[in-house]
Design an enzyme around this catalytic site. Structure first.
Site, mmCIF file in Angstrom:
data_model
loop_
_atom_site.group_PDB
_atom_site.id
_atom_site.type_symbol
_atom_site.label_atom_id
_atom_site.label_comp_id
_atom_site.label_asym_id
_atom_site.label_seq_id
_atom_site.Cartn_x
_atom_site.Cartn_y
_atom_site.Cartn_z
ATOM 1 N N CYS A 60 0.846 -1.188 0.000
ATOM 2 C CA CYS A 60 0.000 0.000 0.000
ATOM 3 C C CYS A 60 0.887 1.246 0.000
ATOM 4 O O CYS A 60 1.787 1.366 0.828
ATOM 5 C CB CYS A 60 -0.893 -0.035 1.226
ATOM 6 S SG CYS A 60 -1.689 1.520 1.635
ATOM 7 N N GLU A 61 0.620 2.149 -0.930
ATOM 8 C CA GLU A 61 1.445 3.358 -0.997
ATOM 9 C C GLU A 61 1.139 4.340 0.135
ATOM 10 O O GLU A 61 1.894 5.281 0.352
ATOM 11 C CB GLU A 61 1.311 4.042 -2.352
ATOM 12 C CG GLU A 61 -0.012 4.657 -2.646
ATOM 13 C CD GLU A 61 -0.106 5.235 -4.047
ATOM 14 O OE1 GLU A 61 -0.903 6.167 -4.217
ATOM 15 O OE2 GLU A 61 0.590 4.772 -4.964
ATOM 16 N N HIS A 62 0.054 4.136 0.855
ATOM 17 C CA HIS A 62 -0.288 5.035 1.957
ATOM 18 C C HIS A 62 0.399 4.654 3.263
ATOM 19 O O HIS A 62 0.728 5.532 4.063
ATOM 20 C CB HIS A 62 -1.802 5.055 2.185
ATOM 21 C CG HIS A 62 -2.557 5.587 1.024
ATOM 22 N ND1 HIS A 62 -3.812 5.147 0.697
ATOM 23 C CD2 HIS A 62 -2.221 6.507 0.088
ATOM 24 C CE1 HIS A 62 -4.223 5.786 -0.386
ATOM 25 N NE2 HIS A 62 -3.280 6.610 -0.769
ATOM 26 N N HIS A 63 0.589 3.336 3.512
ATOM 27 C CA HIS A 63 1.127 2.890 4.798
ATOM 28 C C HIS A 63 2.346 1.970 4.662
ATOM 29 O O HIS A 63 2.913 1.555 5.668
ATOM 30 C CB HIS A 63 0.042 2.134 5.585
ATOM 31 C CG HIS A 63 -1.203 2.932 5.764
ATOM 32 N ND1 HIS A 63 -2.302 2.779 4.951
ATOM 33 C CD2 HIS A 63 -1.507 3.913 6.632
ATOM 34 C CE1 HIS A 63 -3.245 3.623 5.328
ATOM 35 N NE2 HIS A 63 -2.793 4.324 6.343
ATOM 36 N N CYS B 77 -3.388 -2.776 5.910
ATOM 37 C CA CYS B 77 -3.653 -1.459 6.501
ATOM 38 C C CYS B 77 -5.073 -1.383 7.047
ATOM 39 O O CYS B 77 -5.366 -0.518 7.877
ATOM 40 C CB CYS B 77 -3.381 -0.335 5.498
ATOM 41 S SG CYS B 77 -4.307 -0.445 3.965
ATOM 42 N N HIS C 154 -6.120 -6.214 2.664
ATOM 43 C CA HIS C 154 -5.208 -5.101 2.935
ATOM 44 C C HIS C 154 -4.836 -5.086 4.418
ATOM 45 O O HIS C 154 -5.707 -4.947 5.277
ATOM 46 C CB HIS C 154 -5.881 -3.776 2.574
ATOM 47 C CG HIS C 154 -6.102 -3.616 1.109
ATOM 48 N ND1 HIS C 154 -5.366 -2.744 0.346
ATOM 49 C CD2 HIS C 154 -6.971 -4.230 0.265
ATOM 50 C CE1 HIS C 154 -5.778 -2.822 -0.905
ATOM 51 N NE2 HIS C 154 -6.750 -3.711 -0.981
ATOM 52 N N GLN D 21 -4.790 -0.378 -4.698
ATOM 53 C CA GLN D 21 -5.370 -1.450 -5.504
ATOM 54 C C GLN D 21 -6.013 -0.915 -6.775
ATOM 55 O O GLN D 21 -5.887 -1.517 -7.845
ATOM 56 C CB GLN D 21 -6.381 -2.241 -4.676
ATOM 57 C CG GLN D 21 -6.966 -3.417 -5.421
ATOM 58 C CD GLN D 21 -7.826 -4.287 -4.540
ATOM 59 O OE1 GLN D 21 -7.595 -4.406 -3.339
ATOM 60 N NE2 GLN D 21 -8.834 -4.916 -5.126
#
Length: 181
Positions: free
Chosen positions: A73-76, A144, A142, A114
């Protein structure tokens, strides 16, 4: 720029642990090695590892189903993983079947969401085979969502992208959906 062992030691210190305690002494080297493998994309903006073959007769939909994948995940920077099903309606050429899972691996080896991963796979396959249509379906879990935040283990997220004839032909889209489920 790659993660260094010193970066990992600083992270371990920042989360309140001792990077020099016995269980963590070799962890920085392991993390650096794991990151090199997990994020093994080459920085290429297009997928180039494929072979095309001419089709002598009309070919109906080609489906490669349940391709396992792992991404971050590019956020976490936490993992998400699941399966990808890819379909396309060829015109004059088909791609070697083993190249579709390689395309999925190529796309997944970079931080992403995703939705972006689904679109990247569809766009690259469309570019490569000049198909009448492409459909990509991803079902994933996920970390996250499971390990933090909402804390809902086992939750599955699905995304789908259709291009060309899969967007306009309801029967073909339905046939694809039957391959997915």
């Amino acid at each position: 720029m790659q993660t260094s062992e010193e970066d990992v030691r600083r992270l371990l210190t920042a989360i309140g642990d001792d990077p020099f305690r016995p269980g963590l002494i070799e962890t920085p080297a392991r993390v650096v090695k794991a990151n090199a493998e997990i994020f093994a994309h080459t920085g290429e903006t297009t997928f180039t590892d494929y072979k095309l073959f001419e089709v002598a007769t009309d070919t109906d939909m080609v489906v490669v189903a349940d391709i396992p994948f792992y991404s971050m995940c590019e956020h976490h920077l936490l993992p998400f993983f699941g399966t990808v099903t890819v379909a396309y309606q060829p015109k004059q050429q088909v791609i070697g079947l083993s190249k579709i899972p390689r395309l999925v691996d190529w796309a997944a080896r970079r931080p992403s969401v995703q939705e972006g991963l689904t679109t990247l796979i569809a766009d690259e396959l469309s570019r490569i085979v000049s198909a009448e249509g492409v459909a990509v379906h991803i079902s994933a879990r996920h970390m996250c969502m499971e390990m933090r935040g909402i804390n809902r283990p086992g939750t599955t997220t699905t995304t789908q992208v259709t291009r060309g004839i899969f967007k306009t032909d309801a029967m073909l889209r339905q046939e694809f959906q039957q391959q997915v489920h």
